[in-house]
Design a protein around this motif. Structure first.
Motif, PDB file in Angstrom:
ATOM      1  N   SER A   1       0.835  -1.202   0.000  1.00 24.36           N
ATOM      2  CA  SER A   1       0.000   0.000   0.000  1.00 24.36           C
ATOM      3  C   SER A   1       0.869   1.252   0.000  1.00 24.36           C
ATOM      4  CB  SER A   1      -0.910   0.007   1.237  1.00 24.36           C
ATOM      5  OG  SER A   1      -1.528   1.261   1.407  1.00 24.36           O
ATOM      6  N   GLN A   2       0.295   2.342  -0.500  1.00 25.08           N
ATOM      7  CA  GLN A   2       1.016   3.613  -0.499  1.00 25.08           C
ATOM      8  C   GLN A   2       1.359   4.037   0.929  1.00 25.08           C
ATOM      9  OE1 GLN A   2       1.679   5.741  -3.545  1.00 25.08           O
ATOM     10  NE2 GLN A   2       3.177   6.183  -1.972  1.00 25.08           N
ATOM     11  N   LEU A   3       0.499   3.724   1.899  1.00 23.24           N
ATOM     12  CA  LEU A   3       0.795   4.054   3.291  1.00 23.24           C
ATOM     13  C   LEU A   3       2.073   3.365   3.755  1.00 23.24           C
ATOM     14  CD1 LEU A   3      -2.486   4.098   5.447  1.00 23.24           C
ATOM     15  CD2 LEU A   3      -1.189   6.014   4.513  1.00 23.24           C
ATOM     16  N   GLN A   4       2.248   2.111   3.340  1.00 24.22           N
ATOM     17  CA  GLN A   4       3.461   1.393   3.711  1.00 24.22           C
ATOM     18  C   GLN A   4       4.692   2.029   3.072  1.00 24.22           C
ATOM     19  OE1 GLN A   4       1.358  -2.419   2.600  1.00 24.22           O
ATOM     20  NE2 GLN A   4       2.700  -3.222   4.182  1.00 24.22           N
TER      21      GLN A   4
ATOM     22  N   HIS B   1      -1.474   2.249   9.229  1.00 24.17           N
ATOM     23  CA  HIS B   1      -0.217   1.496   9.192  1.00 24.17           C
ATOM     24  C   HIS B   1       0.551   1.862  10.448  1.00 24.17           C
ATOM     25  CE1 HIS B   1       3.003  -0.842   7.623  1.00 24.17           C
ATOM     26  NE2 HIS B   1       3.798   0.171   7.372  1.00 24.17           N
ATOM     27  N   HIS B   2       0.864   0.861  11.283  1.00 27.26           N
ATOM     28  CA  HIS B   2       1.434   1.101  12.604  1.00 27.26           C
ATOM     29  C   HIS B   2       2.629   0.170  12.799  1.00 27.26           C
ATOM     30  CE1 HIS B   2       0.607   1.336  17.250  1.00 27.26           C
ATOM     31  NE2 HIS B   2       1.643   2.073  16.877  1.00 27.26           N
ATOM     32  N   VAL B   3       3.830   0.740  12.912  1.00 24.64           N
ATOM     33  CA  VAL B   3       5.069  -0.030  12.985  1.00 24.64           C
ATOM     34  C   VAL B   3       6.009   0.610  14.000  1.00 24.64           C
ATOM     35  CG1 VAL B   3       7.070  -0.892  11.690  1.00 24.64           C
ATOM     36  CG2 VAL B   3       4.841  -0.763  10.573  1.00 24.64           C
ATOM     37  N   SER B   4       6.791  -0.229  14.694  1.00 18.07           N
ATOM     38  CA  SER B   4       7.802   0.265  15.631  1.00 18.07           C
ATOM     39  C   SER B   4       9.176  -0.242  15.246  1.00 18.07           C
ATOM     40  CB  SER B   4       7.485  -0.188  17.063  1.00 18.07           C
ATOM     41  OG  SER B   4       6.323   0.434  17.562  1.00 18.07           O
ATOM     42  N   LYS B   5      10.173   0.604  15.484  1.00 20.94           N
ATOM     43  CA  LYS B   5      11.567   0.193  15.363  1.00 20.94           C
ATOM     44  C   LYS B   5      12.279   0.648  16.630  1.00 20.94           C
ATOM     45  CE  LYS B   5      15.743   0.314  12.585  1.00 20.94           C
ATOM     46  NZ  LYS B   5      16.438   0.825  11.390  1.00 20.94           N
ATOM     47  N   GLY B   6      12.523  -0.301  17.541  1.00 21.42           N
ATOM     48  CA  GLY B   6      13.056   0.065  18.842  1.00 21.42           C
ATOM     49  C   GLY B   6      12.046   0.920  19.590  1.00 21.42           C
ATOM     50  N   THR B   7      12.476   2.092  20.031  1.00 25.19           N
ATOM     51  CA  THR B   7      11.570   3.004  20.739  1.00 25.19           C
ATOM     52  C   THR B   7      10.906   4.011  19.812  1.00 25.19           C
ATOM     53  OG1 THR B   7      13.445   4.470  21.220  1.00 25.19           O
ATOM     54  CG2 THR B   7      12.897   2.810  22.870  1.00 25.19           C
TER      55      THR B   7
ATOM     56  N   VAL C   1      -5.474  12.044   0.919  1.00 28.14           N
ATOM     57  CA  VAL C   1      -4.616  12.704   1.906  1.00 28.14           C
ATOM     58  C   VAL C   1      -4.221  11.673   2.957  1.00 28.14           C
ATOM     59  CG1 VAL C   1      -4.399  14.558   3.597  1.00 28.14           C
ATOM     60  CG2 VAL C   1      -5.803  14.905   1.551  1.00 28.14           C
ATOM     61  N   ALA C   2      -2.929  11.570   3.215  1.00 26.04           N
ATOM     62  CA  ALA C   2      -2.406  10.656   4.226  1.00 26.04           C
ATOM     63  C   ALA C   2      -1.681  11.460   5.297  1.00 26.04           C
ATOM     64  CB  ALA C   2      -1.457   9.635   3.604  1.00 26.04           C
ATOM     65  N   ALA C   3      -1.750  10.977   6.536  1.00 30.58           N
ATOM     66  CA  ALA C   3      -1.095  11.651   7.651  1.00 30.58           C
ATOM     67  C   ALA C   3      -0.189  10.669   8.380  1.00 30.58           C
ATOM     68  CB  ALA C   3      -2.129  12.226   8.611  1.00 30.58           C
TER      69      ALA C   3
ATOM     70  N   GLY D   1       6.706   1.428 -13.877  1.00 30.76           N
ATOM     71  CA  GLY D   1       5.577   0.624 -14.337  1.00 30.76           C
ATOM     72  C   GLY D   1       4.776  -0.026 -13.240  1.00 30.76           C
ATOM     73  N   LEU D   2       5.166   0.159 -11.968  1.00 35.49           N
ATOM     74  CA  LEU D   2       4.421  -0.423 -10.861  1.00 35.49           C
ATOM     75  C   LEU D   2       4.087   0.651  -9.840  1.00 35.49           C
ATOM     76  CD1 LEU D   2       6.293  -3.788 -10.150  1.00 35.49           C
ATOM     77  CD2 LEU D   2       4.106  -3.468 -11.333  1.00 35.49           C
ATOM     78  N   ALA D   3       2.895   0.554  -9.271  1.00 38.97           N
ATOM     79  CA  ALA D   3       2.448   1.522  -8.275  1.00 38.97           C
ATOM     80  C   ALA D   3       1.877   0.782  -7.073  1.00 38.97           C
ATOM     81  CB  ALA D   3       1.380   2.444  -8.870  1.00 38.97           C
ATOM     82  N   PRO D   4       2.020   1.344  -5.881  1.00 36.03           N
ATOM     83  CA  PRO D   4       1.388   0.732  -4.707  1.00 36.03           C
ATOM     84  C   PRO D   4      -0.128   0.917  -4.756  1.00 36.03           C
ATOM     85  CG  PRO D   4       2.390   2.826  -4.126  1.00 36.03           C
ATOM     86  CD  PRO D   4       2.775   2.558  -5.544  1.00 36.03           C
ATOM     87  N   PHE D   5      -0.847   0.198  -3.922  1.00 33.74           N
ATOM     88  CA  PHE D   5      -2.297   0.347  -3.856  1.00 33.74           C
ATOM     89  C   PHE D   5      -2.667   1.723  -3.319  1.00 33.74           C
ATOM     90  CE2 PHE D   5      -1.523  -4.217  -2.727  1.00 33.74           C
ATOM     91  CZ  PHE D   5      -1.931  -4.745  -3.938  1.00 33.74           C
TER      92      PHE D   5
END
Length: 396
Positions: free
Chosen positions: A75-78, A134-140, A154-156, A122-126
């Protein structure tokens, strides 16, 4: 400011947890291939045939959705999120280590360059559905994104690191336009990096995504980027470009140049030049000393794919859950199945929108406030001061 008309009333209830088998994550876009190496798309002829099969007389092209053959399994959010949490070297921590305002500013400029990732022609995300997260953590470092509007898209993004006292605020709207030889998609909105321990905020914009059909097909980043710290008066101008030597051949791709200067005096301190996919250099205009500002191989090479730490805590609105079955079909090269599954996701989103209209329910984002100004631009800010740890993590 004027609130967007449809964003009132009561917010939707929290989504239930996603089922473990419904979550699928794919490799990030990286310098050494990453997703581009993992995902082998069909040839361009096959994809064009699929495109024309889906365009019929009377088709509304303003709302036309690409066939799955043209989609990467993401996805575009990713894609947005990966630019800040998928890094081999933690550029944000470097920003906080600067002993002077100038050191911190140059580190922020380097971080801004690090968010530039190699696109796939030639390729696009959804296109994210309304309310997708989209919720991800890397360490803290915890990152949360939400698709707060669908028309226009619109994405935030909100990211916080309590240990480093760093906060990111980011919202953007994609505005594509046909240039005659390709498509240029401007990324309008705002990015802000806050170093709370120093009381400094850095505002910046983003380069445009430029898809060229002539003279040589390519997808690259282009245009101007400005970075400003009002507290220190430091500013940077960057230009992403592709310099052609002759008729588009023998060109120097992925080039970037610019300068760092004082806003009030306009006196240049550093000159910036190089390639964002290799090295970007920093030249002191007074001493002539040249140092490496940014090394792409150290930052966006060998990136790790996020993993699910707690499957039961993943929301059904999570990108990795919303598009999981579509991604699985694409990776197995089941293009007919991918197309059907993709239409099912999009039809469900349209059904929910129709139900809201029929019942008078007004849409409100779950994690962000959203307003439209009198000038027609967007303004977003988070509902909560900090982002909690996520059930999806980037391996250390």
């Amino acid at each position: 400011m004027v609130s967007q008309g449809v964003e009132r009333d009561h917010p939707p209830p929290p989504a239930p947890p996603a089922q473990p088998e419904k979550v699928l994550l794919t490799q990030p876009l990286s310098l050494d291939g990453g997703l581009a190496a993992e995902h082998q798309s069909p040839n361009i002829v096959q994809r064009l045939i699929s495109l024309f099969k889906n365009v019929r007389p009377g088709t509304d092209l303003t709302h036309f959705q690409l066939p799955a053959l043209f989609n990467m399994p993401k996805s575009q959010l990713q894609c947005y999120g990966e630019t800040v949490y998928c890094v081999a070297e933690d550029m944000l921590r470097r920003c906080n280590k600067g002993k002077t305002s100038l050191e911190r500013f140059t580190s922020v400029v380097a971080w801004s360059i690090s968010t530039t990732r190699p696109p796939i022609f030639g390729l696009a995300p959804f296109n994210p559905v309304l309310g997708e997260t989209h919720h991800v953590s890397k360490g803290t470092f915890n990152v949360l994104l939400e698709q707060v509007s669908h028309h226009p898209p619109v994405a935030a993004l909100h990211a916080t690191d309590a240990e480093q006292e760093v906060e990111l605020l980011w919202w953007q709207e994609l505005v594509p336009r046909f240039t005659g030889t390709g498509i240029e998609t401007q990324i309008q909105g705002k990015r802000e990096v806050k170093l709370r321990s120093f009381g400094e905020s850095y505002e910046m914009d983003a380069p445009s995504l430029v898809i060229k059909f002539l003279p040589v097909p390519s997808t690259e980043w282009g245009g101007n980027v400005s970075i400003l710290c009002r507290e220190t008066g430091l500013e940077a101008d960057l230009c992403y470009y592709r310099s052609h030597l002759f008729l588009g051949f023998g060109s120097s791709a992925r080039a970037v140049k610019g300068k760092i200067f004082h806003s009030k005096t306009l006196m240049t301190i550093y000159e910036i030049y190089g390639r964002w996919d290799r090295q970007v250099m920093l030249k002191d205009v007074h001493s002539g000393k040249v140092t490496v500002l940014y090394d792409a191989k150290e930052c966006i090479f060998g990136l790790k794919t996020p993993t699910v730490r707690d499957p039961h805590a993943v929301s059904t609105t999570e990108s990795a859950a919303v598009w999981a079955e579509v991604n699985r079909a694409i990776l197995s090269r089941d293009w007919d199945g991918a197309g059907e599954l993709k239409r099912a996701v999009e039809d469900r989103a349209r059904q929910l929108a129709a139900e809201r209209v029929a019942t008078g329910m007004m849409w409100i984002p779950r994690f962000f406030h959203l307003e439209r100004t009198k000038e027609g631009s967007w303004h977003c800010w988070p509902k909560h001061p900090a982002v909690p740890p996520a059930p999806i993590v980037v391996p250390s």
